[in-house]
Write a protein that holds these residues in place. Sequence first.
Motif, PDB file in Angstrom:
ATOM      1  N   LYS A 117      32.826  -3.047  -8.059  1.00  0.00           N
ATOM      2  CA  LYS A 117      32.304  -3.052  -9.434  1.00  0.00           C
ATOM      3  C   LYS A 117      30.990  -3.836  -9.495  1.00  0.00           C
ATOM      4  O   LYS A 117      30.043  -3.445 -10.192  1.00  0.00           O
ATOM      5  N   MET A 118      30.947  -4.927  -8.765  1.00  0.00           N
ATOM      6  CA  MET A 118      29.739  -5.759  -8.821  1.00  0.00           C
ATOM      7  C   MET A 118      28.541  -5.084  -8.153  1.00  0.00           C
ATOM      8  O   MET A 118      27.398  -5.294  -8.562  1.00  0.00           O
TER       9      MET A 118
ATOM     10  N   VAL B 202      27.138  -3.086 -10.927  1.00  0.00           N
ATOM     11  CA  VAL B 202      26.470  -3.911 -11.951  1.00  0.00           C
ATOM     12  C   VAL B 202      25.164  -4.509 -11.405  1.00  0.00           C
ATOM     13  O   VAL B 202      24.115  -4.461 -12.068  1.00  0.00           O
ATOM     14  N   LEU B 203      25.222  -5.034 -10.196  1.00  0.00           N
ATOM     15  CA  LEU B 203      24.061  -5.761  -9.685  1.00  0.00           C
ATOM     16  C   LEU B 203      22.934  -4.823  -9.261  1.00  0.00           C
ATOM     17  O   LEU B 203      21.755  -5.167  -9.379  1.00  0.00           O
TER      18      LEU B 203
ATOM     19  N   ARG C 105      21.141  -4.134 -12.402  1.00  0.00           N
ATOM     20  CA  ARG C 105      20.377  -5.313 -12.847  1.00  0.00           C
ATOM     21  C   ARG C 105      19.150  -5.540 -11.969  1.00  0.00           C
ATOM     22  O   ARG C 105      18.065  -5.852 -12.473  1.00  0.00           O
TER      23      ARG C 105
ATOM     24  N   ASP D  97      29.663  -7.623 -17.987  1.00  0.00           N
ATOM     25  CA  ASP D  97      29.655  -6.741 -16.813  1.00  0.00           C
ATOM     26  C   ASP D  97      30.226  -7.402 -15.569  1.00  0.00           C
ATOM     27  O   ASP D  97      30.874  -6.752 -14.761  1.00  0.00           O
ATOM     28  N   THR D  98      29.963  -8.716 -15.409  1.00  0.00           N
ATOM     29  CA  THR D  98      30.472  -9.395 -14.214  1.00  0.00           C
ATOM     30  C   THR D  98      31.760 -10.169 -14.519  1.00  0.00           C
ATOM     31  O   THR D  98      32.465 -10.568 -13.597  1.00  0.00           O
TER      32      THR D  98
ATOM     33  N   LEU E  73      37.537  -8.324 -16.408  1.00  0.00           N
ATOM     34  CA  LEU E  73      37.043  -6.948 -16.320  1.00  0.00           C
ATOM     35  C   LEU E  73      38.184  -5.935 -16.341  1.00  0.00           C
ATOM     36  O   LEU E  73      38.031  -4.838 -16.873  1.00  0.00           O
TER      37      LEU E  73
ATOM     38  N   LYS F 223      36.830  -2.520 -17.540  1.00  0.00           N
ATOM     39  CA  LYS F 223      35.648  -2.302 -16.699  1.00  0.00           C
ATOM     40  C   LYS F 223      36.048  -2.042 -15.249  1.00  0.00           C
ATOM     41  O   LYS F 223      35.294  -1.434 -14.500  1.00  0.00           O
ATOM     42  N   ILE F 224      37.202  -2.577 -14.850  1.00  0.00           N
ATOM     43  CA  ILE F 224      37.726  -2.219 -13.524  1.00  0.00           C
ATOM     44  C   ILE F 224      39.063  -1.544 -13.774  1.00  0.00           C
ATOM     45  O   ILE F 224      39.925  -2.086 -14.466  1.00  0.00           O
TER      46      ILE F 224
END
Lengths: 291, 777
Positions: free
Chosen positions: A271-272, A275-276, A279, B645-646, B769, B774-775
């Motif tokens: 997931k990161m 997202v990253l 960004r 988001d994180t 999340l 989100k997850i």
Amino acid sequence: MALPKFSYLIPKSLKEACIMLAEHEDKARILAGGTDLLIKMKHRTVQPEYIIGISNIPNTDYVHSNHKHLTIGANASLTMVAQNPDIQRYFPALAYAAGVTATVQIRNMGTVVGNICNASPSADTATPLLVYDTKVVIMHPAGERTLALDEFFRGPGVTALESGEIVKELVLPLTSDRSGSNYQKVSPRSKVDIAAVGVSACLHVDEKETITQARLAIGAVAPVPKRVLHAEKTLEGKKLTEELINQAAEISLDEATPISDTRATASYRKKMVDVLVRRALNASMEQIRAK
Amino acid sequence: MNNKQNPALNQKVSGPYTQKSVVGRSVPRIDAPDKARGAAQYTADMKLPGMLYGKLLRSPVPHARIKNIDISKAAAFPGVKDVITGKDTPGIKYGNWRLFPQTQDEYPLAMDKVRFIGDEVAAVAAIDPDIAEEAISLIHVEYDELPAVFSIDEALAQDAPLIHDDIDQLEGNISIDRNIDVGDIDKAFDKADLILDDKFTLHAVSHAYLEPCAALAQPDVEGRLILWTSTQAPYIIQCLLASTLGLPENHVRVIKPHVGGGFGGKMELRSWEFCAAFMAKRTGRPVKFVLTRAEELSTGRTRHAMNIRSKVGFKKDGTIVAKDFEAYLDGGAYNSMGPTATFLCGNFGAMLYRYPAYRYRGYHVYTNKTPAGAMRGFGAPQALYVTETQMNIAAKELNIDPIDLRIKNAMVTGDTIEGVTKISSAGFVESLQKVAEMSKWKEKRASLPNNKGIGIGCYSFISGGVFNWFNTPYNFAACEVRAYDDGTAHLLTMASDIGQGSDTVLRQILAEALGIKVENIRVTSADTAMTPKADLGTWGSRVTLMNGNAILDAANKIKEKLAQMVSIKYNLNIIHEVAFANDRAFAKAKPERGISFGEAVAMWVKTHRGEELTARGYYTPRDKGLTTPAYSFGAQVAEVAVDPDTGVVTVEKVTTAHDCGTVINPMSVEGQLEGALHMGLGYALSEQFVIRDGKVLNTTFLDYKIPAAEDMPQIESYTIETYEKEGPFGAKEAGEGLAIPTAPAIAHAVYDATGYRCKDLPITPEKILRATGKITE
């Protein structure tokens, strides 16, 4: 925890260090800042018989630049790199990454070259150096060779260095005025922490903001920090739209093969990446627009 | 504020002591200069001639019988002076609950069985630490591995292996249980309009004190021992070390040097203290052990992980009618301080609010993991995390402001906790009102943008326990005060300053009582051979109240003697009171009739033919109910920003209003508050053990994540001063309680920001999340 026994060798030049390294092969390790090596030795994960200390070799802790390149010497500390005005101007993602690596004390001792040679998948400086097309200048007893950084990492803790070889310096081509770059990291503790995921981007555009060159690299989500070549190709020749960013993120996700470990689960890391990547691309473009 | 439901709240809270000179001042720490210069000696810094270095061999398996131990190679290794296993020791079990010997379940070294990865199996003493470490690796142990259990559920399963099959009284892996029954719980729930029934899991965390445990033992030719050790409880160590060695108690002298934090993790006898002493006796040489951080994190005591089920009933107007509370404590391989945590968890399940009916069922369960013990709050952080989270859920369900709901149910001065005690002072409502005002609670709740949140958590804690499970025949706190003709005094006390500042605060209390300058008091503390018996140690937030009272007892005896001198010198009428202030003793109503403190002492000495002026003071809480002589209270508001988001949570600001009675030293209280907040932050967000098959995988501060200085939020605080009649000058605890409210306050703020209600600490980015969709994988 005590250090195991070893002999400490003090070469007068990098060349001599190479010769010592060639002589002792696997039994010797190079020590620059020591921030990774000494801990591994205390934990007995490496037990070299010889330590070749290079930190006092003169003229190796430099950051030089000319009108084409910037060069980072073997003994340049993370702090030096984070604070160097040329690096801040031409390679802001690297300056930022060096400045958020570990803690002040470790940044003062640890070197950027050491951070690369340690070849941790989560090394903060690895992805920025990848997106700046860094070349690694490798010295061996008979001379030198140069390797692109993305061919340098071979696995966790494993590099392309062969017996008798040490990294002399890193060479980065200067970025243009119409470029922007960015490093993003996320970790369980908000500050002063090792990256659970790190992503860097570097975009070059023409006057119409069409991407002429794209670089995208992901860290801590594969055995090595790596560029996402397919995503880079997809970005090039186009304008950075929401849809293009979606595509780049999707490709990066496919390229990421994270594991679950003590720092994060694989699903969180995936997931990161998503997202990253978004960004980092957006921030790179904003940087271009702000120039 | 006028509280109609609860008229007792309308009284002003204030104390009679308004003219104090030393109490209430931010007197700098007595130990600060040495610590700032690096001159303070900790146990690890100490060296004695001929000293040997000790190292422990720990079990690599979670549950096994020891078939054979071969020490021959280690013993023959050059530089090794002693190697011991359980068989070499007297084989005497120990544990802090001496009143119930069946709870004493630990041997200094494993006798025939190991019960967790890290259980101590053998020890080496050698001429240097490297040799000791090398020799440890030469000891060969054959294990017969047994099935192991790593969770409460596994430990309670029908066919679970018995971890302590040598304790006759035990049938399964539950080592101790506790029941509390107040009122008719089933009938009470009938009156409820809203019933919440939630399950929570609370996780284990490390004390992460900066000084790892260390001990140094020195023998003398007659077989007596001196032990310098990083401990919170020298007297407990003295007693248990003597009993495990088979020595008279007073052949063991325990001295506490500077200690770099304890937080509950250093209040029991531990293997290395025994091994240092035992090997010192065997070799005739001093022996020192210093633990590594990896040993601390992988095998050290922890806060209890718990599974809690809590059912609470409310009326529509918010009034609580009943609570049914069930806690299973993951005790790890030994009891350690678990029985006390089981007891206190039950007590704190019923704290803060008025519960007309309350039922508690607490079970302490053995598992093949590192033993959990006492840790800052001692069962209360878990109980109150659940309580406070359910208060916030109820407030939402009933559409009542969470602070208003709390005020409606809040305990106040004079309330009786049935079967426990009467609360002699409570500034809880005032804390709630003040924190609401300081944090701009109502305005912010209405106006915060997306991804920002505000939340509240509250606490109460004990100011020392009235229980005597240690079964000491001596007073809980004792001191000697010596007064000198040069105007100075010497305080001798077994109270242990472990960094919390008791040497400074106790000095202030004595200075205030005798009316002399704080600089004119010398302190000797925590040496069992030199200070009066006894003292149960620094835990349960007991030191200020209990030792403070012992000091007042001694000071009053001194003052009575000096008052006689003033009375004789000025031929005072019998109705005159003699006061002590500004280094003088004088007639209170006619201050000019007085002499200096030193002159008064000189007169007493002269009139007693050279006798030194000393007095002993004692304190033991008698007739103070079941738990504590006094409760602290407080309320805390946290403000967070959550990256949607994180899932990363940033705690931006924390506001606290709390009642610790009279503040003896504001700077120390502030330090306690900030330190507690730091621990609460880690408990809520970042600290946890990653354990696989009983093995702790994160054994460094790189991967066991205590918050960094940069993670600390903006902090505002306010002390509500109540006067606690049981405390010295009205003081109560300010040590442990403050570590409680931060986690529930942050959790509530995260809920406010994201809609994620955490019933499974810690609050990780991934959990947020997942909760927000989100997850999904």
